[in-house]
Design a protein around this motif. Sequence first.
Motif, PDB file in Angstrom:
ATOM      1  N   THR A  11       0.793  -1.145  -0.068  1.00 35.70           N
ATOM      2  CA  THR A  11      -0.048  -0.124   0.120  1.00 35.70           C
ATOM      3  C   THR A  11       0.842   1.292  -0.038  1.00 35.70           C
ATOM      4  N   LEU A  27       1.001  -6.699  -5.943  1.00 31.79           N
ATOM      5  CA  LEU A  27      -0.380  -5.912  -5.947  1.00 31.79           C
ATOM      6  C   LEU A  27      -0.081  -4.710  -5.281  1.00 31.79           C
ATOM      7  N   VAL A  53      -1.997  -1.217  -3.903  1.00 33.57           N
ATOM      8  CA  VAL A  53      -3.186  -0.642  -3.608  1.00 33.57           C
ATOM      9  C   VAL A  53      -2.891   0.765  -3.068  1.00 33.57           C
ATOM     10  N   CYS A  99      -3.667   3.527  -0.322  1.00 31.18           N
ATOM     11  CA  CYS A  99      -4.353   3.532   0.820  1.00 31.18           C
ATOM     12  C   CYS A  99      -3.609   4.253   1.495  1.00 31.18           C
ATOM     13  N   GLN A 107     -10.216   3.809   4.086  1.00 28.28           N
ATOM     14  CA  GLN A 107      -9.318   3.448   3.082  1.00 28.28           C
ATOM     15  C   GLN A 107      -8.459   2.045   3.260  1.00 28.28           C
ATOM     16  N   ALA A 161     -11.107  -0.739   2.864  1.00 26.49           N
ATOM     17  CA  ALA A 161     -11.192  -1.021   1.348  1.00 26.49           C
ATOM     18  C   ALA A 161     -10.117  -1.601   0.786  1.00 26.49           C
ATOM     19  N   ALA A 162      -8.661  -1.311   1.242  1.00 27.83           N
ATOM     20  CA  ALA A 162      -7.532  -1.818   0.839  1.00 27.83           C
ATOM     21  C   ALA A 162      -7.488  -3.372   1.293  1.00 27.83           C
ATOM     22  N   ALA A 171     -10.040  -5.278   1.773  1.00 17.84           N
ATOM     23  CA  ALA A 171     -10.991  -6.172   0.725  1.00 17.84           C
ATOM     24  C   ALA A 171     -10.436  -6.135  -0.355  1.00 17.84           C
ATOM     25  N   GLU A 172      -9.692  -5.335  -0.960  1.00 16.52           N
ATOM     26  CA  GLU A 172      -9.182  -5.614  -2.370  1.00 16.52           C
ATOM     27  C   GLU A 172      -7.902  -6.786  -2.445  1.00 16.52           C
ATOM     28  N   ILE A 173      -7.142  -6.773  -1.294  1.00 14.45           N
ATOM     29  CA  ILE A 173      -6.286  -7.621  -1.318  1.00 14.45           C
ATOM     30  C   ILE A 173      -6.798  -9.206  -0.687  1.00 14.45           C
ATOM     31  N   GLU A 231      -9.489 -10.293  -1.711  1.00 18.44           N
ATOM     32  CA  GLU A 231     -10.177 -10.720  -2.958  1.00 18.44           C
ATOM     33  C   GLU A 231      -9.124 -11.151  -3.998  1.00 18.44           C
ATOM     34  N   LYS A 232      -8.063 -10.617  -4.015  1.00 21.63           N
ATOM     35  CA  LYS A 232      -7.254 -10.839  -5.231  1.00 21.63           C
ATOM     36  C   LYS A 232      -6.074 -11.910  -4.637  1.00 21.63           C
TER      37      LYS A 232
END
Length: 239
Positions: free
Chosen positions: A32, A48, A50, A52, A59, A62-63, A65-67, A69-70
């Motif tokens: 991040t 990855l 992100v 943040c 934030q 959200a960061a 959640a993205e991590i 997921e991926k």
Amino acid sequence: MSRSVLVTGGNRGIGLAIAKAFAEAGDKVAITSRSGEVPAELAAHEVLAVKCDITDAAQVDAAFAEIEEKQGAVEVLVANAGITKDTLLLRMSEDDFSSVIETNLTGTFRVVKRAATKMLRARKGRVVLISSVVGLLGSPGQANYAASKAGLVGFARSLARELGSRNITINVVAPGFVDTDMTAVLSEDRRKEIVAGVPLGRYAAPAEVAAAVRFLSSDEAAYITGAVIPVDGGLGMGH
């Protein structure tokens, strides 16, 4: 086995070296930063990036959640993001003090709390906080930074006691002076003055800090928690 690793502030300096070390070892690495860009040094790796700002709780959520997921729930967290606003006490504004505490200490609280929710469910995890020799020794003109970095030690040791029964280790790495962009701007006289106080007589390479972080995140360090590991060339001995 490839793990899901997050390095905050992983876009430059020590954080970049840490992210690179994990990526080269085969881990899935997320970083991040406020820019959210992948540094050129990490372009060869599937990292990855992100965007943040860790001073913003939304934030951070959200960061994560993205991590998740991926690349899956964070199994290794390296809380490295931090700022400085150096000045002598009588010139230090309320914002100079509070913004450094908010980023370096409260921001670390946010990311560790968010990571710990999934680690507790998995009954395993590794957390490494990047402090500083300044947090142990003190430094003129850095009362705000030193306070934030010293606070990480008490924070880590409290969590080591709180989370240890779930196989989650919390440790601190306290670098000394490291050869990064932040120290490159110092004058040659100041660099010589600093090195003169370091028993090993040189700055650390960022990769040397990264090596300590990787060790604390490994199976070999499974029985180490609540520790403060100095990577400072002997500068902070006795502290």
